[in-house]
Motif scaffolding. Structure first.
Motif, PDB file in Angstrom:
ATOM      1  N   ASP A 171      13.339  59.525 -73.392  1.00 11.21           N
ATOM      2  CA  ASP A 171      12.695  59.068 -74.630  1.00 11.21           C
ATOM      3  C   ASP A 171      11.665  60.059 -75.176  1.00 11.21           C
ATOM      4  OD1 ASP A 171      14.198  56.771 -74.614  1.00 11.21           O
ATOM      5  OD2 ASP A 171      12.713  55.662 -73.437  1.00 11.21           O
ATOM      6  N   MET A 172      11.986  61.331 -75.128  1.00 12.08           N
ATOM      7  CA  MET A 172      11.112  62.285 -75.817  1.00 12.08           C
ATOM      8  C   MET A 172      11.259  62.048 -77.320  1.00 12.08           C
ATOM      9  SD  MET A 172      11.311  65.868 -73.694  1.00 12.08           S
ATOM     10  CE  MET A 172      13.086  65.934 -73.600  1.00 12.08           C
ATOM     11  N   ASP A 173      10.149  61.858 -78.029  1.00 11.65           N
ATOM     12  CA  ASP A 173      10.147  61.427 -79.426  1.00 11.65           C
ATOM     13  C   ASP A 173       9.816  62.617 -80.326  1.00 11.65           C
ATOM     14  OD1 ASP A 173      10.077  60.101 -81.791  1.00 11.65           O
ATOM     15  OD2 ASP A 173       8.614  58.580 -81.176  1.00 11.65           O
ATOM     16  N   ARG A 174      10.754  62.933 -81.220  1.00  9.08           N
ATOM     17  CA  ARG A 174      10.525  64.060 -82.134  1.00  9.08           C
ATOM     18  C   ARG A 174       9.343  63.797 -83.046  1.00  9.08           C
ATOM     19  NH1 ARG A 174      10.772  65.505 -87.062  1.00  9.08           N
ATOM     20  NH2 ARG A 174      11.190  63.343 -87.607  1.00  9.08           N
ATOM     21  N   GLU A 175       9.151  62.542 -83.457  1.00 13.43           N
ATOM     22  CA  GLU A 175       8.049  62.224 -84.347  1.00 13.43           C
ATOM     23  C   GLU A 175       6.693  62.413 -83.666  1.00 13.43           C
ATOM     24  OE1 GLU A 175      11.641  61.108 -85.913  1.00 13.43           O
ATOM     25  OE2 GLU A 175      10.821  60.202 -84.080  1.00 13.43           O
ATOM     26  N   VAL A 176       6.669  62.446 -82.325  1.00 10.78           N
ATOM     27  CA  VAL A 176       5.428  62.701 -81.587  1.00 10.78           C
ATOM     28  C   VAL A 176       5.278  64.202 -81.310  1.00 10.78           C
ATOM     29  CG1 VAL A 176       4.171  62.238 -79.428  1.00 10.78           C
ATOM     30  CG2 VAL A 176       5.475  60.411 -80.550  1.00 10.78           C
ATOM     31  N   ARG A 177       6.327  64.820 -80.819  1.00 10.31           N
ATOM     32  CA  ARG A 177       6.322  66.262 -80.540  1.00 10.31           C
ATOM     33  C   ARG A 177       7.745  66.768 -80.733  1.00 10.31           C
ATOM     34  NH1 ARG A 177       4.339  69.172 -74.850  1.00 10.31           N
ATOM     35  NH2 ARG A 177       4.698  71.349 -75.555  1.00 10.31           N
ATOM     36  N   ASP A 178       7.869  67.800 -81.570  1.00  7.54           N
ATOM     37  CA  ASP A 178       9.221  68.218 -81.929  1.00  7.54           C
ATOM     38  C   ASP A 178       9.680  69.510 -81.267  1.00  7.54           C
ATOM     39  OD1 ASP A 178       7.547  69.921 -83.243  1.00  7.54           O
ATOM     40  OD2 ASP A 178       8.567  69.792 -85.186  1.00  7.54           O
ATOM     41  N   ARG A 179       8.809  70.246 -80.502  1.00 10.64           N
ATOM     42  CA  ARG A 179       9.253  71.457 -79.821  1.00 10.64           C
ATOM     43  C   ARG A 179       8.417  71.708 -78.565  1.00 10.64           C
ATOM     44  NH1 ARG A 179       9.354  76.276 -83.459  1.00 10.64           N
ATOM     45  NH2 ARG A 179      10.176  74.734 -84.916  1.00 10.64           N
ATOM     46  N   VAL A 209      17.059  61.939 -84.671  1.00 10.11           N
ATOM     47  CA  VAL A 209      18.027  60.853 -84.710  1.00 10.11           C
ATOM     48  C   VAL A 209      17.380  59.724 -85.506  1.00 10.11           C
ATOM     49  CG1 VAL A 209      19.117  61.478 -82.535  1.00 10.11           C
ATOM     50  CG2 VAL A 209      17.211  59.835 -82.527  1.00 10.11           C
ATOM     51  N   ASN A 210      18.219  58.846 -86.069  1.00  8.79           N
ATOM     52  CA  ASN A 210      17.702  57.779 -86.919  1.00  8.79           C
ATOM     53  C   ASN A 210      17.166  56.646 -86.056  1.00  8.79           C
ATOM     54  OD1 ASN A 210      17.044  56.301 -89.145  1.00  8.79           O
ATOM     55  ND2 ASN A 210      19.153  55.766 -89.695  1.00  8.79           N
ATOM     56  N   ASP A 211      15.951  56.868 -85.591  1.00  8.47           N
ATOM     57  CA  ASP A 211      15.325  55.863 -84.730  1.00  8.47           C
ATOM     58  C   ASP A 211      14.131  55.198 -85.396  1.00  8.47           C
ATOM     59  OD1 ASP A 211      13.847  58.185 -84.741  1.00  8.47           O
ATOM     60  OD2 ASP A 211      13.231  58.045 -82.647  1.00  8.47           O
ATOM     61  N   ASN A 212      13.951  55.450 -86.750  1.00  6.39           N
ATOM     62  CA  ASN A 212      12.838  54.836 -87.465  1.00  6.39           C
ATOM     63  C   ASN A 212      13.348  54.216 -88.760  1.00  6.39           C
ATOM     64  OD1 ASN A 212      10.208  55.793 -85.974  1.00  6.39           O
ATOM     65  ND2 ASN A 212      11.509  57.612 -86.151  1.00  6.39           N
ATOM     66  N   PRO A 213      13.016  52.980 -89.059  1.00  6.35           N
ATOM     67  CA  PRO A 213      13.434  52.329 -90.301  1.00  6.35           C
ATOM     68  C   PRO A 213      12.493  52.715 -91.442  1.00  6.35           C
ATOM     69  CG  PRO A 213      12.209  50.771 -88.974  1.00  6.35           C
ATOM     70  CD  PRO A 213      12.288  52.032 -88.163  1.00  6.35           C
ATOM     71  N   PRO A 214      12.949  52.580 -92.727  1.00  6.02           N
ATOM     72  CA  PRO A 214      12.047  52.826 -93.860  1.00  6.02           C
ATOM     73  C   PRO A 214      11.037  51.687 -93.987  1.00  6.02           C
ATOM     74  CG  PRO A 214      14.181  52.073 -94.644  1.00  6.02           C
ATOM     75  CD  PRO A 214      14.323  52.255 -93.162  1.00  6.02           C
ATOM     76  N   ARG A 215       9.856  52.047 -94.471  1.00  2.04           N
ATOM     77  CA  ARG A 215       8.799  51.054 -94.632  1.00  2.04           C
ATOM     78  C   ARG A 215       8.036  51.335 -95.928  1.00  2.04           C
ATOM     79  NH1 ARG A 215      11.333  48.593 -91.671  1.00  2.04           N
ATOM     80  NH2 ARG A 215      10.868  47.851 -89.550  1.00  2.04           N
ATOM     81  N   ARG A 239       8.369  54.111-103.460  1.00  2.00           N
ATOM     82  CA  ARG A 239       8.920  54.919-102.374  1.00  2.00           C
ATOM     83  C   ARG A 239       8.615  54.276-101.029  1.00  2.00           C
ATOM     84  NH1 ARG A 239       7.552  61.244-100.801  1.00  2.00           N
ATOM     85  NH2 ARG A 239       9.123  61.423 -99.137  1.00  2.00           N
ATOM     86  N   ALA A 240       9.658  54.114-100.256  1.00  2.00           N
ATOM     87  CA  ALA A 240       9.489  53.690 -98.865  1.00  2.00           C
ATOM     88  C   ALA A 240       9.417  54.940 -97.991  1.00  2.00           C
ATOM     89  CB  ALA A 240      10.656  52.807 -98.440  1.00  2.00           C
ATOM     90  N   LEU A 241       8.635  54.866 -96.916  1.00  5.77           N
ATOM     91  CA  LEU A 241       8.441  56.009 -96.031  1.00  5.77           C
ATOM     92  C   LEU A 241       9.330  55.878 -94.811  1.00  5.77           C
ATOM     93  CD1 LEU A 241       4.539  56.316 -96.187  1.00  5.77           C
ATOM     94  CD2 LEU A 241       6.262  57.464 -97.588  1.00  5.77           C
ATOM     95  N   ASP A 242       9.875  57.018 -94.374  1.00  6.65           N
ATOM     96  CA  ASP A 242      10.718  57.065 -93.188  1.00  6.65           C
ATOM     97  C   ASP A 242      10.294  58.284 -92.393  1.00  6.65           C
ATOM     98  OD1 ASP A 242      12.754  57.251 -91.263  1.00  6.65           O
ATOM     99  OD2 ASP A 242      14.215  56.344 -92.618  1.00  6.65           O
ATOM    100  N   MET A 243       9.934  58.088 -91.129  1.00 11.18           N
ATOM    101  CA  MET A 243       9.458  59.188 -90.303  1.00 11.18           C
ATOM    102  C   MET A 243      10.583  60.137 -89.903  1.00 11.18           C
ATOM    103  SD  MET A 243       6.716  57.178 -87.860  1.00 11.18           S
ATOM    104  CE  MET A 243       6.205  58.709 -87.077  1.00 11.18           C
ATOM    105  N   ASP A 244      11.809  59.707 -90.079  1.00 10.10           N
ATOM    106  CA  ASP A 244      12.921  60.601 -89.779  1.00 10.10           C
ATOM    107  C   ASP A 244      13.043  61.655 -90.883  1.00 10.10           C
ATOM    108  OD1 ASP A 244      13.609  59.204 -87.435  1.00 10.10           O
ATOM    109  OD2 ASP A 244      14.674  57.695 -88.633  1.00 10.10           O
ATOM    110  N   VAL A 245      13.935  62.618 -90.646  1.00  4.34           N
ATOM    111  CA  VAL A 245      14.130  63.707 -91.597  1.00  4.34           C
ATOM    112  C   VAL A 245      15.621  63.866 -91.876  1.00  4.34           C
ATOM    113  CG1 VAL A 245      12.035  64.962 -90.952  1.00  4.34           C
ATOM    114  CG2 VAL A 245      14.176  65.426 -89.746  1.00  4.34           C
ATOM    115  N   GLY A 246      15.904  64.616 -92.951  1.00  5.93           N
ATOM    116  CA  GLY A 246      17.290  64.917 -93.277  1.00  5.93           C
ATOM    117  C   GLY A 246      18.069  63.672 -93.646  1.00  5.93           C
ATOM    118  N   PRO A 247      19.341  63.638 -93.311  1.00  2.00           N
ATOM    119  CA  PRO A 247      20.165  62.465 -93.645  1.00  2.00           C
ATOM    120  C   PRO A 247      19.652  61.171 -93.036  1.00  2.00           C
ATOM    121  CG  PRO A 247      21.542  64.330 -93.014  1.00  2.00           C
ATOM    122  CD  PRO A 247      20.140  64.721 -92.693  1.00  2.00           C
ATOM    123  N   ASN A 248      18.926  61.275 -91.933  1.00  2.00           N
ATOM    124  CA  ASN A 248      18.411  60.057 -91.307  1.00  2.00           C
ATOM    125  C   ASN A 248      17.302  59.409 -92.136  1.00  2.00           C
ATOM    126  OD1 ASN A 248      20.100  60.310 -89.010  1.00  2.00           O
ATOM    127  ND2 ASN A 248      18.691  61.813 -88.129  1.00  2.00           N
TER     128      ASN A 248
END
Length: 743
Positions: A171-179, A209-215, A239-248
């Protein structure tokens, strides 16, 4: 020869001060008395290795590197010192360089960059870091490597023997640390003390990955919209916010429910992922002043692995307040279609338009026509009632559709102007006579047979009757009995011209003119008389034209009455008489042609029919023509042909025509019998009026008196129209082609 060793070994990287002993050469013939001399050949002989001539001892005289050359192949020979002859056959041996651990491991593919999806399970392979060691892998442990991670734990691990890097935490989370930056080490000697090592860096980036819903950041929004906003205009952005990027992070918006469901719509901005609320219908503050919408934002692409985290959508309330504005008058229809006959009188009612002030004040409006769209003032409009009438006669063939813009202006506020388009179609009436559809070039062969179709005619009419065109073709009554041509109406808007006889001859008549009456068959019908010129041609056996007479106007007209034909022929003879008289007078006055004048190759003579004699003659020097005749008579001295008397007043047009032809034939016969005639073409124009002609001069000062044979002004107009064309025909008959008459 025998060796102490079959194969020699020497340690690489020797750094001592003395040469390094490698081995010894020895022969059984050697008695130790110094009579045998040892010689060394091959790779590195004398440069890397040296042999003592007396003892045969071999030493390395240069520092060796196994990684550059692992072994050397040499040859040795024992010779008699006195005679220098071999005492033993030549022998070969190998000196192998023995490895030491003098090279550290190196990562030739580093530094590494790798990617792994976030939320990956423990043990997922990320990348393989491979190191190489230049030492001998077959000797000792100098090239046996062990991998370890110096930096990057506890998130990643590496397999010690293979260098495969794997995830170590779930469960390494890109939204917390991406590299993550890893340091991987490779150490030889199986990691033992004293071994050499090398390191490389590995950058591991977590992919989304699409692990965050829009809010939605807010639960409700409110916007103000003017009622004058145009349809399809954007009136609000959410505008709803989504922490994911790209197509997600891509999302779709939609209106779930609300009283503005049919009035507004929402779509997604592909660049900003905003929800754009647009107007779907025209707003009217007087009818409805506010709308409430429930807008949903949801991910376009959903990863089923994370649905357990909750719904991947969110809902917000959007309130839209309609603002009242002073609106311009509105027409009941922005586009009106009307029709009026092209025969309508000025002031005829065409139609009417209606506009009202949409505001609650309902201010009266005034109507006007935009004269940019009706620059010729075809229509008027009543400023109060909006009734449109014709202001001038209409012509459908000129303008079939009028595109008129009508203004409606508030009487109390001239800045409030509405406009509408009125399309006025002009309906057709039968006011144009039909005519030939094209300029036909008809011809008839000299050897044609009676009843042969020589031309098919079609017609055109600027009018457009509702049931289509129905053209009728016929010959005028006054020429319906001519013996040359007939007309057949094909009943399909075409007609055929047929010959009524055969044996047409160019020399008799090179061209015929046939008037044809074309009627449109309407009620009442309109018709016109059109002229068809038919040229007489010589044709081949297949009926293809071979040679046609090139004249601009025919000699006679099919159906021309006797009086008119006689008048035309008299005009022709009068014109020819004037031209011939001028030529004879000039011949008498001109001196004989000199020898150097015979070089003239072209003479083009033009006589003006209305001039005062010789002053109206525009030409090259015509001495050549006259002197050629005199020179010919001097050389050949033929019997002089006395001029025939010319009647002053021929009894008929036929007699005048015969007189002219006889004269031309005599001149042509003279030219053909004369062997001195130049072999080039010349244009000879003969014109004479005969003795005692009534037409003494064709000057414009007494043209009516000179043509006393024509008793009416109508005949004089006919002469003015056809006279110049018959002069061209006379020129044609005078063209001499070195051997005959060309038509």
């Amino acid at each position: 020869m025998t060796w102490v060793w079959n194969q020699f070994f020497v340690l690489e990287e020797y750094t001592g001060d003395e040469p390094l002993y490698v081995g010894k050469l020895h022969s059984d013939v050697d008695k130790g008395d110094g009579q045998v001399r040892y010689v060394l050949y091959g790779e590195g002989a004398a440069s890397v290795f040296a042999a003592d001539e007396k003892t045969g001892d071999i030493h390395a005289i240069k520092r060796l590197d196994r990684e550059q050359q692992a072994y050397y192949t040499l040859r040795a020979q024992a010779r008699d010192r006195s005679t220098d002859l071999p005492v033993e056959p030549e022998s070969q041996f190998v000196i192998k360089v023995q490895d030491i651990n003098d090279n550290e491991p190196k990562f030739l593919g580093g530094p590494y960059i790798a990617r792994v999806p976030e939320r990956s399970p423990v043990g997922m392979s990320v990348v393989t870091a491979v190191a190489t060691d230049a030492d001998d892998p077959t000797y000792g442990n100098s090239a046996r490597l062990i991998y370890s991670i110096l930096q990057g734990q506890p998130y990643f691990s590496v397999e010690p023997k293979t260098g495969v890097i794997r995830t170590a935490l779930p469960d390494m989370d890109r939204e917390v640390r991406d590299r993550y930056l890893l340091v991987v080490q490779a150490k030889d000697m199986i990691g033992q003390t004293g071994g050499l090592s090398g390191t490389t860096s590995v950058t591991v980036m977590l992919t989304d990955v699409n692990d965050n819903p829009p809010r939605f950041p807010r639960r409700s929004y409110q916007f103000s919209v003017p009622e004058s906003v145009l349809v399809s205009a954007v009136v609000a952005k959410i505008r709803a916010l989504d922490m994911d990027v790209g197509p997600n992070a891509e999302m779709d918006y939609r209106i779930l429910h609300g009283d503005g469901l049919g009035t507004f719509s929402v779509l997604t901005d592909p660049n900003t992922q905003e929800g754009l609320v647009t107007v779907h219908k025209t707003l009217d503050f007087e009818k409805k002043s506010s709308y409430m919408l429930q807008v949903e934002a949801s991910n376009r692409y959903v990863d089923a692995r994370f649905l357990s985290k909750g719904p991947f959508n969110d809902v917000a309330a959007v309130r839209l307040l309609v603002e009242n504005v002073d609106e311009p008058p509105l027409f009941s229809s922005r586009l009106s279609r009307m029709a009026v006959s092209e025969a309508a009188a000025v002031g005829t009612h065409v139609g009417s338009v209606l506009a009202k002030d949409p505001d609650a004040t309902n201010i009266p409006v005034r109507y006007a026509i935009d004269r940019k769209t009706d620059a010729d003032h075809y229509f008027n409009i009543d400023s109060q009632s909006g009734v449109i009438t014709t202001a001038r006669p209409l012509d459908r063939e000129g303008v079939a559709l009028h595109n008129v813009t009508v203004f409606a202006t508030e009487s109390l506020d001239p800045s409030q102007v509405g406009k509408a388009v009125v399309l006025v179609s002009v309906t057709d009436v039968n006011d144009n006579a039909p005519g030939f559809a094209a300029e036909y070039e008809a011809f008839v062969c000299e050897d044609t047979e009676p009843g042969q179709v020589i031309q098919t005619l079609s017609a055109a009419d600027r009018d457009e009757p509702d049931n289509g065109h129905h053209f009728l073709f016929a010959l005028p009554p006054e020429i319906s009995g001519n013996l040359n041509f007939s007309l057949r109406d094909n009943k399909d808007n075409t007609a055929s011209i047929l010959t009524r006889r055969g044996g047409f001859l160019q020399r008799d008549q090179p061209v015929y003119v046939l008037p044809v009456v074309v009627s449109d068959g309407s009620s009442p019908p309109l018709s016109s008389t059109n002229t068809l010129s038919i040229v007489v041609c010589t044709c081949d056996g297949a009926g293809n034209r071979h040679a046609c007479t090139r004249v601009s106007t025919p000699l006679s007209v099919v159906g021309l009455n006797t009086a008119a034909a006689a008048a035309v022929l008299a005009c022709v003879l009068a014109l020819l008489g004037v031209a011939l008289t001028v030529a004879v007078r000039r011949q008498r006055r001109e001196p004989p042609m000199m020898d150097d004048e015979r070089g003239i190759r072209e003479n083009i003579v033009h006589y003006d029919s209305e001039g005062g004699g010789e002053e109206d003659t525009e030409a090259f020097d015509v001495l050549a023509l006259r002197h050629l005749n005199k020179s010919k008579q001097t050389r050949q001295k033929p019997e002089r042909i006395p001029p025939e008397p010319v009647a002053r007043t021929p009894e008929s047009g036929t007699d005048r025509k015969k007189l002219f032809r006889d004269f031309i034939q005599r001149r042509l016969q003279e030219a053909e019998l004369d062997l001195t005639v130049p072999p080039y073409d010349s244009l000879r124009t003969y014109a004479f009026e005969g003795s005692g002609s009534a037409a003494e001069s064709l000057s414009s000062l007494n043209s009516m008196e000179s043509l006393s044979s024509f008793e009416s002004e109508q005949n004089y107009e006919f002469l003015k129209e056809w006279g110049p064309r018959f002069r061209k025909l006379a020129d044609l008959y005078g063209h001499h082609d070195g051997g005959g008459l060309s038509s």
